[in-house]
Design a protein around this motif. Structure first.
Motif, PDB file in Angstrom:
ATOM      1  N   MET A  97       0.826  -1.197   0.000  1.00  0.00           N
ATOM      2  CA  MET A  97       0.000   0.000   0.000  1.00  0.00           C
ATOM      3  C   MET A  97       0.871   1.261   0.000  1.00  0.00           C
ATOM      4  SD  MET A  97      -3.158  -0.920  -0.227  1.00  0.00           S
ATOM      5  CE  MET A  97      -2.523  -2.174  -1.337  1.00  0.00           C
ATOM      6  N   GLY A  98       1.977   1.212   0.761  1.00  0.00           N
ATOM      7  CA  GLY A  98       2.897   2.342   0.753  1.00  0.00           C
ATOM      8  C   GLY A  98       3.536   2.555  -0.600  1.00  0.00           C
ATOM      9  N   GLN A  99       3.861   1.462  -1.264  1.00  0.00           N
ATOM     10  CA  GLN A  99       4.432   1.572  -2.614  1.00  0.00           C
ATOM     11  C   GLN A  99       3.428   2.161  -3.588  1.00  0.00           C
ATOM     12  OE1 GLN A  99       5.407  -2.559  -2.936  1.00  0.00           O
ATOM     13  NE2 GLN A  99       7.537  -2.291  -2.262  1.00  0.00           N
ATOM     14  N   LEU A 100       2.170   1.721  -3.490  1.00  0.00           N
ATOM     15  CA  LEU A 100       1.131   2.274  -4.361  1.00  0.00           C
ATOM     16  C   LEU A 100       0.926   3.760  -4.096  1.00  0.00           C
ATOM     17  CD1 LEU A 100      -1.494  -0.614  -4.264  1.00  0.00           C
ATOM     18  CD2 LEU A 100      -0.215   0.160  -6.274  1.00  0.00           C
ATOM     19  N   THR A 101       1.021   4.155  -2.813  1.00  0.00           N
ATOM     20  CA  THR A 101       0.870   5.565  -2.460  1.00  0.00           C
ATOM     21  C   THR A 101       1.984   6.397  -3.082  1.00  0.00           C
ATOM     22  OG1 THR A 101      -0.214   4.985  -0.373  1.00  0.00           O
ATOM     23  CG2 THR A 101       0.737   7.183  -0.539  1.00  0.00           C
ATOM     24  N   LYS A 102       3.200   5.858  -3.084  1.00  0.00           N
ATOM     25  CA  LYS A 102       4.315   6.568  -3.717  1.00  0.00           C
ATOM     26  C   LYS A 102       4.154   6.620  -5.230  1.00  0.00           C
ATOM     27  CE  LYS A 102       7.838   5.405  -0.253  1.00  0.00           C
ATOM     28  NZ  LYS A 102       9.109   4.665  -0.008  1.00  0.00           N
ATOM     29  N   ASP A 103       3.563   5.569  -5.782  1.00  0.00           N
ATOM     30  CA  ASP A 103       3.445   5.499  -7.235  1.00  0.00           C
ATOM     31  C   ASP A 103       2.442   6.511  -7.774  1.00  0.00           C
ATOM     32  OD1 ASP A 103       3.978   4.083  -9.835  1.00  0.00           O
ATOM     33  OD2 ASP A 103       1.834   3.692  -9.678  1.00  0.00           O
ATOM     34  N   GLY A 104       1.367   6.744  -7.025  1.00  0.00           N
ATOM     35  CA  GLY A 104       0.299   7.606  -7.511  1.00  0.00           C
ATOM     36  C   GLY A 104       0.781   8.934  -8.083  1.00  0.00           C
ATOM     37  N   PRO A 105       1.549   9.731  -7.327  1.00  0.00           N
ATOM     38  CA  PRO A 105       1.999  11.028  -7.854  1.00  0.00           C
ATOM     39  C   PRO A 105       2.959  10.911  -9.034  1.00  0.00           C
ATOM     40  CG  PRO A 105       2.175  10.951  -5.450  1.00  0.00           C
ATOM     41  CD  PRO A 105       1.914   9.553  -5.914  1.00  0.00           C
ATOM     42  N   ARG A 106       3.527   9.728  -9.260  1.00  0.00           N
ATOM     43  CA  ARG A 106       4.465   9.546 -10.361  1.00  0.00           C
ATOM     44  C   ARG A 106       3.758   9.192 -11.672  1.00  0.00           C
ATOM     45  NH1 ARG A 106       9.413   6.173  -7.365  1.00  0.00           N
ATOM     46  NH2 ARG A 106       9.483   7.510  -5.486  1.00  0.00           N
ATOM     47  N   GLU A 107       2.470   8.884 -11.587  1.00  0.00           N
ATOM     48  CA  GLU A 107       1.697   8.570 -12.782  1.00  0.00           C
ATOM     49  C   GLU A 107       1.052   9.846 -13.328  1.00  0.00           C
ATOM     50  OE1 GLU A 107       1.934   5.716 -14.018  1.00  0.00           O
ATOM     51  OE2 GLU A 107       2.439   4.360 -12.369  1.00  0.00           O
ATOM     52  N   PRO A 108       0.683   9.844 -14.603  1.00  0.00           N
ATOM     53  CA  PRO A 108      -0.030  11.013 -15.140  1.00  0.00           C
ATOM     54  C   PRO A 108      -1.316  11.260 -14.355  1.00  0.00           C
ATOM     55  CG  PRO A 108       0.639   9.513 -16.907  1.00  0.00           C
ATOM     56  CD  PRO A 108       0.896   8.784 -15.610  1.00  0.00           C
ATOM     57  N   ALA A 109      -1.674  12.521 -14.180  1.00  0.00           N
ATOM     58  CA  ALA A 109      -2.874  12.851 -13.412  1.00  0.00           C
ATOM     59  C   ALA A 109      -4.114  12.199 -14.003  1.00  0.00           C
ATOM     60  CB  ALA A 109      -3.040  14.367 -13.359  1.00  0.00           C
ATOM     61  N   ARG A 110      -4.155  12.060 -15.316  1.00  0.00           N
ATOM     62  CA  ARG A 110      -5.336  11.475 -15.955  1.00  0.00           C
ATOM     63  C   ARG A 110      -5.501   9.997 -15.621  1.00  0.00           C
ATOM     64  NH1 ARG A 110      -1.284  11.899 -19.569  1.00  0.00           N
ATOM     65  NH2 ARG A 110      -0.857  10.134 -20.974  1.00  0.00           N
ATOM     66  N   MET A 111      -4.439   9.351 -15.112  1.00  0.00           N
ATOM     67  CA  MET A 111      -4.539   7.943 -14.715  1.00  0.00           C
ATOM     68  C   MET A 111      -5.546   7.768 -13.582  1.00  0.00           C
ATOM     69  SD  MET A 111      -3.492   4.771 -15.065  1.00  0.00           S
ATOM     70  CE  MET A 111      -3.511   3.251 -14.089  1.00  0.00           C
ATOM     71  N   MET A 112      -5.639   8.748 -12.690  1.00  0.00           N
ATOM     72  CA  MET A 112      -6.572   8.633 -11.576  1.00  0.00           C
ATOM     73  C   MET A 112      -8.015   8.607 -12.063  1.00  0.00           C
ATOM     74  SD  MET A 112      -4.822   8.159  -8.970  1.00  0.00           S
ATOM     75  CE  MET A 112      -6.189   8.233  -7.812  1.00  0.00           C
ATOM     76  N   ARG A 113      -8.321   9.333 -13.123  1.00  0.00           N
ATOM     77  CA  ARG A 113      -9.691   9.326 -13.651  1.00  0.00           C
ATOM     78  C   ARG A 113     -10.050   7.967 -14.235  1.00  0.00           C
ATOM     79  NH1 ARG A 113      -7.860  14.374 -15.686  1.00  0.00           N
ATOM     80  NH2 ARG A 113      -7.689  13.540 -17.818  1.00  0.00           N
TER      81      ARG A 113
END
Length: 300
Positions: free
Chosen positions: A159-175
């Protein structure tokens, strides 16, 4: 062929997305009584088959940028595996072998005997399990950001790794990812993670005897460093090509589709891996391990 029924197995109307996510056609079918949503390209004459398998908690939607770039060269399939995305759930089946068998039965339904599989994250263990049970059906394996090993255990670490990964992905990935994660749910997340921790990833990787490409991102917090990955790659016989995309994080299929599609094309043609001058940005593609199964084209 795709089911012509307009209703799901529980009698509800089947619905395709109001706004298609890509140029691939969108269909429903039924596998073992479960409604499965998938995307499909036209089949170019004599084109090899390539199926893309998604990661943990996600659907095939985030794989589409890369799949679209390859669809004119390969008969391309991008399913939502049972339990994920828009596909129905099987409460008794949510582990890696189940997903590998479901992938095989989906190919049966499409009339496909042999394929190349392209997986991201959890999709990579699914490919390894597919190869274990159906070796005669797998032409080549392409493992992008493979996950599920010791480096991702225990759950709080992952979960910590996923949390770090989030900001490293394009913002549109969250959508794209957020609706998939919400649909997948917390209970399924816990069960699937437990299944991944029990899966013998390294043993299955060492079993592979087909041309295999592994692609990792230099900024992926879910992967060990490239030196450790290279050490693991060196334990295989002679068939693994390992490539790094500099600047990429975990969801390479979404964030760096041009670079990834370029590498896949070179791998499929048994050509040396070189950087893609047509992909904009600062990402750099380079190989850090090559077995002897496919020597560079310039080799004697």
């Amino acid at each position: 062929m795709a089911s012509s029924s307009s209703r799901t197995t529980d009698g509800k109307p089947r619905r395709l997305p109001r706004h298609p996510a890509s140029r691939l056609a969108e269909h429903w079918t039924t596998i073992d009584g479960i409604d499965v949503f998938y995307r499909e390209s036209p089949a170019p004459s004599n084109a090899p088959v390539m199926m893309h398998l998604h990661g943990f908690g996600l659907s095939g939607r985030y794989l589409l940028p890369t799949a679209e770039l390859l669809m004119d060269e390969f008969y391309t399939l991008v399913p939502d595996l049972p339990g994920f995305g828009r596909s129905g759930k099987d409460p008794s089946a949510l582990d890696v072998p189940d997903l590998a068998h479901a992938a095989a039965r989906f190919l049966d339904e499409r009339g496909v005997e042999k394929t190349t599989l392209v997986g991201n994250s959890m999709g990579c263990p699914v490919i390894l399990e597919f190869a274990h049970h159906y070796p005669e059906r797998l032409e080549r394996a392409i493992l992008v950001s493979p996950a599920g090993g010791l480096h991702n255990q225990p759950l709080r670490r992952a979960m910590g790794q996923l949390t770090k990964d989030g900001p490293r992905e394009p913002a549109r990935m969250m959508r794209v990812a957020t609706p998939d994660y919400l649909r997948f749910g917390v209970p399924s997340t816990v069960r699937m993670f437990q299944a991944l921790t029990k899966y013998p990833t390294l043993d299955r990787l060492l079993e592979l005897s087909i041309p295999t490409l592994a692609v990792i991102g230099s900024r992926d917090p879910l992967m060990p460093d490239s030196q450790r990955v290279s050490e693991v790659a060196g334990q295989t016989d002679n068939h693994l090509l390992l490539v790094v995309i500099d600047g990429a994080a975990h969801a390479i299929n979404f964030s760096h589709p041009g670079e990834l599609a370029h590498v896949i094309r070179l791998f499929m043609a048994d050509k040396p891996i070189v950087d893609d001058p047509d992909s904009p940005g600062h990402a750099r593609v380079y190989e850090i391990h090559r077995g002897k199964f496919h020597p560079p084209a310039s080799a004697s």
